[in-house]
Design a protein around this motif. Structure first.
Motif, PDB file in Angstrom:
ATOM      1  N   LYS A   1       0.844  -1.202   0.000  1.00  0.00           N
ATOM      2  CA  LYS A   1       0.000   0.000   0.000  1.00  0.00           C
ATOM      3  C   LYS A   1       0.876   1.247   0.000  1.00  0.00           C
ATOM      4  CE  LYS A   1      -3.803  -2.402   0.575  1.00  0.00           C
ATOM      5  NZ  LYS A   1      -4.127  -3.150  -0.596  1.00  0.00           N
ATOM      6  N   ARG A   2       0.769   2.046  -1.043  1.00  0.00           N
ATOM      7  CA  ARG A   2       1.649   3.205  -1.236  1.00  0.00           C
ATOM      8  C   ARG A   2       1.537   4.204  -0.090  1.00  0.00           C
ATOM      9  NH1 ARG A   2       3.018   8.078  -3.436  1.00  0.00           N
ATOM     10  NH2 ARG A   2       4.578   8.044  -5.098  1.00  0.00           N
ATOM     11  N   ASP A   3       0.310   4.515   0.330  1.00  0.00           N
ATOM     12  CA  ASP A   3       0.118   5.496   1.407  1.00  0.00           C
ATOM     13  C   ASP A   3       0.759   5.031   2.716  1.00  0.00           C
ATOM     14  OD1 ASP A   3      -1.270   7.152  -0.312  1.00  0.00           O
ATOM     15  OD2 ASP A   3      -3.249   6.580   0.432  1.00  0.00           O
ATOM     16  N   GLN A   4       0.625   3.735   2.999  1.00  0.00           N
ATOM     17  CA  GLN A   4       1.226   3.209   4.222  1.00  0.00           C
ATOM     18  C   GLN A   4       2.744   3.243   4.140  1.00  0.00           C
ATOM     19  OE1 GLN A   4      -0.342  -0.550   5.506  1.00  0.00           O
ATOM     20  NE2 GLN A   4      -2.462   0.132   5.317  1.00  0.00           N
ATOM     21  N   LEU A   5       3.285   2.942   2.962  1.00  0.00           N
ATOM     22  CA  LEU A   5       4.738   2.993   2.787  1.00  0.00           C
ATOM     23  C   LEU A   5       5.233   4.427   2.955  1.00  0.00           C
ATOM     24  CD1 LEU A   5       7.455   1.755   2.129  1.00  0.00           C
ATOM     25  CD2 LEU A   5       6.834   1.806  -0.302  1.00  0.00           C
ATOM     26  N   ALA A   6       4.527   5.381   2.366  1.00  0.00           N
ATOM     27  CA  ALA A   6       4.916   6.790   2.516  1.00  0.00           C
ATOM     28  C   ALA A   6       4.907   7.189   3.991  1.00  0.00           C
ATOM     29  CB  ALA A   6       3.977   7.691   1.710  1.00  0.00           C
ATOM     30  N   GLY A   7       3.899   6.754   4.731  1.00  0.00           N
ATOM     31  CA  GLY A   7       3.817   7.068   6.156  1.00  0.00           C
ATOM     32  C   GLY A   7       4.983   6.482   6.940  1.00  0.00           C
ATOM     33  N   LYS A   8       5.357   5.248   6.629  1.00  0.00           N
ATOM     34  CA  LYS A   8       6.483   4.613   7.325  1.00  0.00           C
ATOM     35  C   LYS A   8       7.800   5.300   6.979  1.00  0.00           C
ATOM     36  CE  LYS A   8       4.537   1.334   9.703  1.00  0.00           C
ATOM     37  NZ  LYS A   8       4.591   1.331  11.155  1.00  0.00           N
ATOM     38  N   ILE A   9       7.940   5.744   5.732  1.00  0.00           N
ATOM     39  CA  ILE A   9       9.144   6.487   5.337  1.00  0.00           C
ATOM     40  C   ILE A   9       9.208   7.799   6.118  1.00  0.00           C
ATOM     41  CG2 ILE A   9      10.269   7.731   3.437  1.00  0.00           C
ATOM     42  CD1 ILE A   9       9.100   5.495   1.578  1.00  0.00           C
ATOM     43  N   GLN A  10       8.062   8.482   6.239  1.00  0.00           N
ATOM     44  CA  GLN A  10       8.006   9.724   7.019  1.00  0.00           C
ATOM     45  C   GLN A  10       8.458   9.484   8.452  1.00  0.00           C
ATOM     46  OE1 GLN A  10       3.776  10.775   5.513  1.00  0.00           O
ATOM     47  NE2 GLN A  10       4.539  12.606   6.522  1.00  0.00           N
ATOM     48  N   GLU A  11       7.918   8.454   9.074  1.00  0.00           N
ATOM     49  CA  GLU A  11       8.244   8.142  10.467  1.00  0.00           C
ATOM     50  C   GLU A  11       9.717   7.789  10.632  1.00  0.00           C
ATOM     51  OE1 GLU A  11       5.943   4.976  12.209  1.00  0.00           O
ATOM     52  OE2 GLU A  11       4.059   5.861  11.513  1.00  0.00           O
ATOM     53  N   ALA A  12      10.191   6.885   9.794  1.00  0.00           N
ATOM     54  CA  ALA A  12      11.544   6.356   9.964  1.00  0.00           C
ATOM     55  C   ALA A  12      12.631   7.379   9.637  1.00  0.00           C
ATOM     56  CB  ALA A  12      11.729   5.109   9.095  1.00  0.00           C
ATOM     57  N   TYR A  13      12.352   8.252   8.675  1.00  0.00           N
ATOM     58  CA  TYR A  13      13.385   9.169   8.197  1.00  0.00           C
ATOM     59  C   TYR A  13      13.130  10.628   8.570  1.00  0.00           C
ATOM     60  CZ  TYR A  13      15.388   5.264   5.730  1.00  0.00           C
ATOM     61  OH  TYR A  13      15.962   4.059   5.449  1.00  0.00           O
ATOM     62  N   GLY A  14      11.993  10.904   9.206  1.00  0.00           N
ATOM     63  CA  GLY A  14      11.704  12.261   9.643  1.00  0.00           C
ATOM     64  C   GLY A  14      11.566  13.245   8.490  1.00  0.00           C
ATOM     65  N   VAL A  15      10.944  12.802   7.393  1.00  0.00           N
ATOM     66  CA  VAL A  15      10.743  13.668   6.225  1.00  0.00           C
ATOM     67  C   VAL A  15       9.272  14.054   6.116  1.00  0.00           C
ATOM     68  CG1 VAL A  15      12.708  12.680   4.971  1.00  0.00           C
ATOM     69  CG2 VAL A  15      10.429  11.716   4.636  1.00  0.00           C
ATOM     70  N   THR A  16       9.005  15.060   5.299  1.00  0.00           N
ATOM     71  CA  THR A  16       7.624  15.488   5.088  1.00  0.00           C
ATOM     72  C   THR A  16       6.904  14.508   4.167  1.00  0.00           C
ATOM     73  OG1 THR A  16       8.130  16.802   3.126  1.00  0.00           O
ATOM     74  CG2 THR A  16       8.318  17.917   5.281  1.00  0.00           C
ATOM     75  N   LYS A  17       5.587  14.630   4.135  1.00  0.00           N
ATOM     76  CA  LYS A  17       4.790  13.792   3.237  1.00  0.00           C
ATOM     77  C   LYS A  17       5.217  14.023   1.794  1.00  0.00           C
ATOM     78  CE  LYS A  17      -0.023  12.673   2.064  1.00  0.00           C
ATOM     79  NZ  LYS A  17       0.395  11.974   0.911  1.00  0.00           N
ATOM     80  N   ASP A  18       5.447  15.283   1.426  1.00  0.00           N
ATOM     81  CA  ASP A  18       5.879  15.586   0.059  1.00  0.00           C
ATOM     82  C   ASP A  18       7.216  14.930  -0.262  1.00  0.00           C
ATOM     83  OD1 ASP A  18       3.597  17.074  -0.460  1.00  0.00           O
ATOM     84  OD2 ASP A  18       4.571  19.006  -0.093  1.00  0.00           O
ATOM     85  N   ASP A  19       8.148  14.970   0.686  1.00  0.00           N
ATOM     86  CA  ASP A  19       9.456  14.339   0.470  1.00  0.00           C
ATOM     87  C   ASP A  19       9.307  12.819   0.309  1.00  0.00           C
ATOM     88  OD1 ASP A  19      10.865  16.728   0.564  1.00  0.00           O
ATOM     89  OD2 ASP A  19      11.393  16.520   2.676  1.00  0.00           O
ATOM     90  N   ALA A  20       8.484  12.216   1.150  1.00  0.00           N
ATOM     91  CA  ALA A  20       8.264  10.772   1.068  1.00  0.00           C
ATOM     92  C   ALA A  20       7.619  10.415  -0.273  1.00  0.00           C
ATOM     93  CB  ALA A  20       7.395  10.295   2.224  1.00  0.00           C
ATOM     94  N   ASP A  21       6.649  11.212  -0.709  1.00  0.00           N
ATOM     95  CA  ASP A  21       6.000  10.962  -1.995  1.00  0.00           C
ATOM     96  C   ASP A  21       6.985  11.094  -3.153  1.00  0.00           C
ATOM     97  OD1 ASP A  21       3.476  10.353  -0.979  1.00  0.00           O
ATOM     98  OD2 ASP A  21       2.783  12.429  -1.111  1.00  0.00           O
ATOM     99  N   LYS A  22       7.870  12.088  -3.079  1.00  0.00           N
ATOM    100  CA  LYS A  22       8.872  12.266  -4.134  1.00  0.00           C
ATOM    101  C   LYS A  22       9.841  11.087  -4.155  1.00  0.00           C
ATOM    102  CE  LYS A  22      12.297  15.349  -6.152  1.00  0.00           C
ATOM    103  NZ  LYS A  22      12.766  14.260  -6.951  1.00  0.00           N
ATOM    104  N   GLN A  23      10.280  10.656  -2.979  1.00  0.00           N
ATOM    105  CA  GLN A  23      11.164   9.494  -2.912  1.00  0.00           C
ATOM    106  C   GLN A  23      10.501   8.266  -3.523  1.00  0.00           C
ATOM    107  OE1 GLN A  23      12.875   8.647   0.952  1.00  0.00           O
ATOM    108  NE2 GLN A  23      13.201  10.825   1.357  1.00  0.00           N
ATOM    109  N   LEU A  24       9.218   8.078  -3.216  1.00  0.00           N
ATOM    110  CA  LEU A  24       8.494   6.932  -3.767  1.00  0.00           C
ATOM    111  C   LEU A  24       8.353   7.032  -5.281  1.00  0.00           C
ATOM    112  CD1 LEU A  24       5.701   6.234  -1.153  1.00  0.00           C
ATOM    113  CD2 LEU A  24       7.443   4.640  -1.962  1.00  0.00           C
ATOM    114  N   SER A  25       8.051   8.214  -5.778  1.00  0.00           N
ATOM    115  CA  SER A  25       7.923   8.403  -7.227  1.00  0.00           C
ATOM    116  C   SER A  25       9.243   8.121  -7.932  1.00  0.00           C
ATOM    117  CB  SER A  25       7.451   9.823  -7.550  1.00  0.00           C
ATOM    118  OG  SER A  25       6.145  10.017  -7.084  1.00  0.00           O
ATOM    119  N   ASP A  26      10.325   8.640  -7.372  1.00  0.00           N
ATOM    120  CA  ASP A  26      11.649   8.406  -7.955  1.00  0.00           C
ATOM    121  C   ASP A  26      11.990   6.915  -7.934  1.00  0.00           C
ATOM    122  OD1 ASP A  26      11.885  11.132  -8.360  1.00  0.00           O
ATOM    123  OD2 ASP A  26      13.243  11.450  -6.660  1.00  0.00           O
ATOM    124  N   TRP A  27      11.715   6.264  -6.822  1.00  0.00           N
ATOM    125  CA  TRP A  27      11.994   4.834  -6.688  1.00  0.00           C
ATOM    126  C   TRP A  27      11.133   4.036  -7.674  1.00  0.00           C
ATOM    127  CZ3 TRP A  27       8.637   0.913  -5.112  1.00  0.00           C
ATOM    128  CH2 TRP A  27       9.235  -0.337  -4.917  1.00  0.00           C
TER     129      TRP A  27
END
Length: 77
Positions: free
Chosen positions: A35-61
């Motif tokens: 689930k993309r939204d859940q992955l973005a949330g876990k990236i935010q938590e683990a790395y202390g990034v914003t939702k936008d940053d997590a979404d960009k990382q996911l898009s790039d990946w």
């Protein structure tokens, strides 16, 4: 590779996710289950990034997964 393909192939893809975001645990990845939204949330938590940053990382990946998918199809030909 679109997100439906990633979700459908989660067992194979989660190793790539673990390589990209090593702070995520196997338990995290099992709960996320593609689930993309859940992955973005876990990236935010683990790395202390914003939702936008997590979404960009996911898009790039995700773009790299598309390239990998295309490469593997070419190898099958």
């Amino acid at each position: 590779m679109n997100w439906d393909q990633i979700e459908g192939n989660w067992k194979q893809v989660k190793g790539n996710v673990k390589e990209q975001w090593g702070k995520l645990t196997d338990d995290d990845l099992d709960v996320i289950a593609g689930k993309r939204d859940q992955l973005a949330g876990k990236i935010q938590e683990a790395y202390g990034v914003t939702k936008d940053d997590a979404d960009k990382q996911l898009s790039d990946w995700q773009k790299t997964q598309k390239d990998t998918d295309r490469y593997s199809r070419d190898m099958d030909d």
